[in-house]
Design an enzyme around this catalytic site. Sequence first.
Site, short mmCIF file in Angstrom:
data_model
loop_
_atom_site.label_atom_id
_atom_site.label_comp_id
_atom_site.label_asym_id
_atom_site.label_seq_id
_atom_site.Cartn_x
_atom_site.Cartn_y
_atom_site.Cartn_z
N CYS A 1 0.61 -1.25 -0.22
CA CYS A 1 0.29 0.07 0.04
C CYS A 1 1.01 1.10 -0.05
O CYS A 1 2.00 0.83 0.21
CB CYS A 1 -0.83 0.46 1.24
SG CYS A 1 -1.60 1.59 1.91
N HIS B 1 -8.54 -2.86 2.10
CA HIS B 1 -7.37 -2.42 2.54
C HIS B 1 -7.27 -1.01 2.61
O HIS B 1 -7.85 -0.58 3.30
CB HIS B 1 -6.06 -3.11 2.37
CG HIS B 1 -4.72 -2.37 2.78
ND1 HIS B 1 -4.31 -3.14 3.48
CD2 HIS B 1 -4.12 -1.32 2.10
CE1 HIS B 1 -3.04 -2.59 3.81
NE2 HIS B 1 -3.18 -1.07 3.36
N GLU B 2 -7.66 -1.02 1.24
CA GLU B 2 -7.53 0.77 0.80
C GLU B 2 -8.95 1.65 1.64
O GLU B 2 -9.38 2.37 2.14
CB GLU B 2 -7.23 0.77 -0.88
CG GLU B 2 -6.23 0.43 -1.52
CD GLU B 2 -5.42 0.96 -0.23
OE1 GLU B 2 -5.30 2.36 0.00
OE2 GLU B 2 -3.56 0.91 -0.59
N HIS C 1 -8.61 2.66 4.41
CA HIS C 1 -7.79 3.71 4.77
C HIS C 1 -8.44 5.05 5.07
O HIS C 1 -8.88 6.38 5.64
CB HIS C 1 -6.40 3.66 3.94
CG HIS C 1 -5.75 3.45 4.55
ND1 HIS C 1 -4.51 2.93 5.64
CD2 HIS C 1 -4.77 2.65 3.69
CE1 HIS C 1 -4.27 2.24 5.69
NE2 HIS C 1 -3.42 1.48 4.14
N HIS D 1 -2.34 2.11 9.20
CA HIS D 1 -1.59 0.51 9.18
C HIS D 1 -1.65 -0.13 10.44
O HIS D 1 -1.17 0.85 11.06
CB HIS D 1 -0.31 0.43 7.80
CG HIS D 1 0.16 0.98 6.75
ND1 HIS D 1 0.64 1.19 5.97
CD2 HIS D 1 -1.27 0.84 6.19
CE1 HIS D 1 0.30 1.38 5.24
NE2 HIS D 1 -1.04 0.53 4.68
#
Length: 312
Positions: free
Chosen positions: A15, A139-140, A143, A149
């Site tokens: 990432c 995952h993104e 954020h 993280h």
Amino acid sequence: MIDEITENKIRAPRCGVQDIFPNEYRIESSWPMHNLTWKISKYSQTSKLSPNQQRLAINQAVNRWAEVSSLSIQETKYNPTLDVRFEKRFHANHKPFDGKGGLAGHASFPPGHYVHFDDDENWIIGTIGGLDLETIAAHEFGHALGLEHSDEPKSLMAPFYQTFPADFKLHPDDVAGIQRLYVNESDFVFVDNGDVIDGRNGKKMAVQSLFPGGPDWVEAAVYSKDFHRAYLFKYDRSWAYTIGYDGQFSLVNNSPKLIFNKDVYSPECAVRYNAKYEHILLLKGSSVVYHETLFRGFKNKTVYYIMAPQQC
């Protein structure tokens, strides 16, 4: 000399969001509303995935977060909260991608609105021959919802993308992080004493259906999103519950416990006031009892007679 494990980590797709260590899950910011929308405004031009397959992967990714929190994240045809785009190299004012391999995606923390994927990557659904769009999108979007993280290596929010089976569940560290941001204390509403409404799905049920081993009706209750615990009170007893990564409540081993101070038997209200040390006030009339909860149980301390709030 760099060992093989370290070298593989260096070469692994990762990432583009900056790491902040040490800790397990970390939170950056959150959205003030819990109803969010997304839209792919620029589809991948190089992937063999059709636009519908890309949309399905994104939808499954966001649903992983919505299923364990109070969030609703829906696709829209109009101006979205989160704008999804597949880009190459330099794009607008955002950090450039670096071609195939290396950085595969990045996203802004709230209140930013972008989620970007490197269109030089070979996006697939699955784990063979490319990068799984659903996993990396999950995952993104972590954020984009406010998570930084994690240094928990098995977490979805670890900085290096990992391979997960198609039916994978979020790691408890991921769940703890998102629930720290998006589980409201008002998610569980007690009505008519014997019933409770689960705000995560709107269902009304008997208290003991949601809180196994608990009282048949409740006089006061409070939920701690920081410690992921719920406390129920009825007459002279209190019940403590933990909430698991699957969203289910489990009774703490030494519950129920006796409320030792008779001034707050059948409390009218329970108020959480110190998140760091998990302190709760029990209120009844003009009596306020400092009810300190501990990991191995909870106990009462001094009674303070002060002007109690008019509303709880």
